[in-house]
Design a protein around this motif. Structure first.
Motif, PDB file in Angstrom:
ATOM      1  N   ARG A   1       0.822  -1.213   0.000  1.00 41.40           N
ATOM      2  CA  ARG A   1       0.000   0.000   0.000  1.00 41.40           C
ATOM      3  C   ARG A   1       0.852   1.258   0.000  1.00 41.40           C
ATOM      4  O   ARG A   1       0.545   2.243  -0.673  1.00 41.40           O
ATOM      5  CB  ARG A   1      -0.962  -0.011   1.183  1.00 41.40           C
TER       6      ARG A   1
ATOM      7  N   TYR B   1       2.225   1.959  -3.466  1.00 40.33           N
ATOM      8  CA  TYR B   1       1.286   2.698  -4.317  1.00 40.33           C
ATOM      9  C   TYR B   1       1.328   4.185  -3.990  1.00 40.33           C
ATOM     10  O   TYR B   1       1.232   5.036  -4.887  1.00 40.33           O
ATOM     11  CB  TYR B   1      -0.130   2.160  -4.132  1.00 40.33           C
TER      12      TYR B   1
ATOM     13  N   HIS C   1      -2.517  -7.469  -7.068  1.00 35.87           N
ATOM     14  CA  HIS C   1      -2.555  -6.243  -6.263  1.00 35.87           C
ATOM     15  C   HIS C   1      -1.258  -6.036  -5.487  1.00 35.87           C
ATOM     16  O   HIS C   1      -0.780  -4.904  -5.352  1.00 35.87           O
ATOM     17  CB  HIS C   1      -3.730  -6.301  -5.295  1.00 35.87           C
ATOM     18  N   HIS C   2      -0.675  -7.116  -4.984  1.00 34.04           N
ATOM     19  CA  HIS C   2       0.480  -6.981  -4.102  1.00 34.04           C
ATOM     20  C   HIS C   2       1.820  -7.181  -4.803  1.00 34.04           C
ATOM     21  O   HIS C   2       2.850  -6.717  -4.291  1.00 34.04           O
ATOM     22  CB  HIS C   2       0.386  -7.998  -2.951  1.00 34.04           C
TER      23      HIS C   2
ATOM     24  N   ALA D   1      -4.347   4.665   2.820  1.00 35.51           N
ATOM     25  CA  ALA D   1      -3.663   3.391   2.599  1.00 35.51           C
ATOM     26  C   ALA D   1      -3.367   2.676   3.913  1.00 35.51           C
ATOM     27  O   ALA D   1      -3.563   1.471   4.051  1.00 35.51           O
ATOM     28  CB  ALA D   1      -2.365   3.628   1.835  1.00 35.51           C
TER      29      ALA D   1
ATOM     30  N   GLU E   1      -1.700  -9.324   6.426  1.00 36.50           N
ATOM     31  CA  GLU E   1      -1.127  -8.997   5.136  1.00 36.50           C
ATOM     32  C   GLU E   1       0.034  -9.922   4.763  1.00 36.50           C
ATOM     33  O   GLU E   1       0.492  -9.914   3.634  1.00 36.50           O
ATOM     34  CB  GLU E   1      -0.619  -7.552   5.155  1.00 36.50           C
TER      35      GLU E   1
ATOM     36  N   TYR F   1      -9.893  -3.607  -2.227  1.00 34.21           N
ATOM     37  CA  TYR F   1      -8.870  -3.222  -3.196  1.00 34.21           C
ATOM     38  C   TYR F   1      -9.422  -2.224  -4.214  1.00 34.21           C
ATOM     39  O   TYR F   1      -8.724  -1.305  -4.635  1.00 34.21           O
ATOM     40  CB  TYR F   1      -8.343  -4.455  -3.929  1.00 34.21           C
TER      41      TYR F   1
ATOM     42  N   PHE G   1      -9.647   1.171  -2.667  1.00 40.46           N
ATOM     43  CA  PHE G   1      -8.283   1.635  -2.430  1.00 40.46           C
ATOM     44  C   PHE G   1      -7.724   2.295  -3.687  1.00 40.46           C
ATOM     45  O   PHE G   1      -7.200   3.413  -3.646  1.00 40.46           O
ATOM     46  CB  PHE G   1      -7.423   0.446  -2.012  1.00 40.46           C
ATOM     47  N   HIS G   2      -7.841   1.631  -4.827  1.00 39.32           N
ATOM     48  CA  HIS G   2      -7.328   2.196  -6.076  1.00 39.32           C
ATOM     49  C   HIS G   2      -8.182   3.364  -6.553  1.00 39.32           C
ATOM     50  O   HIS G   2      -7.670   4.297  -7.184  1.00 39.32           O
ATOM     51  CB  HIS G   2      -7.266   1.110  -7.152  1.00 39.32           C
TER      52      HIS G   2
END
Length: 415
Positions: free
Chosen positions: A32, A35, A112-113, A299, A328, A346, A349-350
């Protein structure tokens, strides 16, 4: 002809190399924040291109497609909007891809990760490609960004409410006298700052000899809202606290100041008009800092059970668990086949990053059209004034709603 594309490619490439060098060290727990770093890189790139890319953009025929070359400020803001569009498409695409992810067994959880070298490469390519699209695309994106920025400002307000409530609850739960005294000190300081700041605003934005009824209305409303917050929070039937009310009051006073300071430099009631450019730069820096902090906080808070970022399927871990908890790290020590719910949405979040990309573009262009004659002033104009004053009123309405909603709907859980 290809100068601007080369410039964008070079700037994005430098950022790409910096991000890619650390990509292998990015874990699930720090994804996070990675990003957030990518978003911060887009802000830096936007600012650099705004300052230095205008002479190069003038030589690109599909950008400078005018019989008479526009002023340099038009190219500066066009560069900002193109970087913002590339950044928006990157995060918006991920938001769409992550719709419906509920557990860590979903293949998209790994997307995502992980894969950071590929992500940074795609991000850089998208930004470079935006310098190849025609101006009409940028014009449409500019209009849409005004609406997207409004939604992001709403997210900022919700984040502030979430922060103040958790701050207040964490100190109250300690049940020690020193923390009670600290709460009292913070409350007194915030209210004194609010009222003192309101008085200063009267001196700056209500000069004698001029009819400044609109400015007086804005300042008086801010003053009244501060009292209203305390009255509602201290009402016997409301389960509120005066400390969050004081913090929201200071924030509203700050929004009132930024709104008034964004008035045009030739407006007679703007007492800071002689230093409009300096005020604009100061408001820009504060606005960008607030944007970055809001995104970073969203985040970090995404894994908390108390934040609205958590989907219904996420585990209710409780407030005492770390914000970036062990959920996580992997799929757990139990049976590997048992799906483990994701700790936050997710998609949302984006989406926050996508909206923040729009807001940063409006911040750097002053919420005005790229063809504006006053485009040399960043974040100045009547559009900015009304956006910020409306944000203040929305903040006040949402805060009061958080206090009275449990009374209006006693059967619902607002915790």
């Amino acid at each position: 002809m290809w100068c601007a594309s080369c410039l964008a490619s070079a700037c994005a490439g430098c950022t790409c190399n910096l991000c890619a060098s650390a990509a292998s060290a990015v874990s699930r727990r720090s994804a996070r924040l990675a990003y957030c770093g990518l978003f911060a890189a887009s802000l830096i790139l936007s600012f650099l291109l705004r300052q230095f890319a205008a002479p190069l953009l003038k030589h690109i025929p599909w950008i400078n497609a005018f019989d008479q070359t526009p002023p340099e400020e038009w190219f500066q803001m066009n560069a900002v909007l193109r970087v913002s569009l590339g950044n928006f498409l990157f995060f918006a695409t991920f938001a769409l891809m992550m719709i419906g992810v509920k557990d860590q067994n979903d293949r998209r959880d790994a997307w995502h990760h992980g894969g950071w070298i590929a992500k940074v490469a795609v991000w850089a390519v998208l930004i470079v490609l935006m310098f190849c699209v025609p101006n009409i695309v940028i014009t449409i994106y500019e209009v849409l960004s005004k609406f997207g920025s409004g939604f992001f400002l709403l997210v900022q307000v919700v984040m502030l409410l979430d922060f103040t409530n958790n701050w207040n609850d964490s100190w109250i739960e300690k049940e020690e006298r020193k923390w009670e005294i600290a709460l009292l000190v913070v409350t007194v300081v915030c209210y004194l700052s609010t009222f003192a700041f309101s008085g200063v605003l009267f001196m700056w934005f209500n000069p004698s000899g001029h009819d400044c009824g609109l400015n007086v209305f804005f300042i008086v409303m801010t003053f009244i809202l501060a009292f209203a917050f305390a009255i509602v929070a201290l009402h016997p039937q409301v389960n509120g606290s005066v400390m969050p009310a004081s913090v929201i009051s200071v924030y509203c006073a700050y929004l009132c100041y930024t709104s008034l300071s964004s008035e045009p430099d030739d407006y007679e009631c703007n007492g800071l008009h002689r230093h409009s450019k300096q005020v604009s730069l100061g408001a820009l820096i504060l606005g960008m800092l607030t944007t970055v902090l809001s995104v970073v906080y969203s985040a970090v808070r995404a894994g908390s059970s108390t934040t609205f970022l958590s989907p219904p399927s996420s585990p209710r871990s409780g407030a005492k668990n770390p914000l970036l908890g062990d959920e996580e790290d992997g799929k757990g020590d139990g049976k590997e086949s048992e799906p483990r719910p994701v700790s936050y949405s997710y998609t949302f979040f984006h989406l926050i990053f996508a909206l923040a990309s729009m807001y940063s573009a409006m911040l750097l262009t002053g919420w005005t059209s790229a063809a504006s004659e006053r485009s040399e002033l960043m974040d100045v104009g009547w559009t900015t004034v009304w956006v910020r004053i409306c944000t203040e009123w929305v903040t006040a309405a949402l805060y009061i709603w958080t206090l009275i909603a449990p009374l209006l709907f006693p059967d619902r859980d607002f915790s």
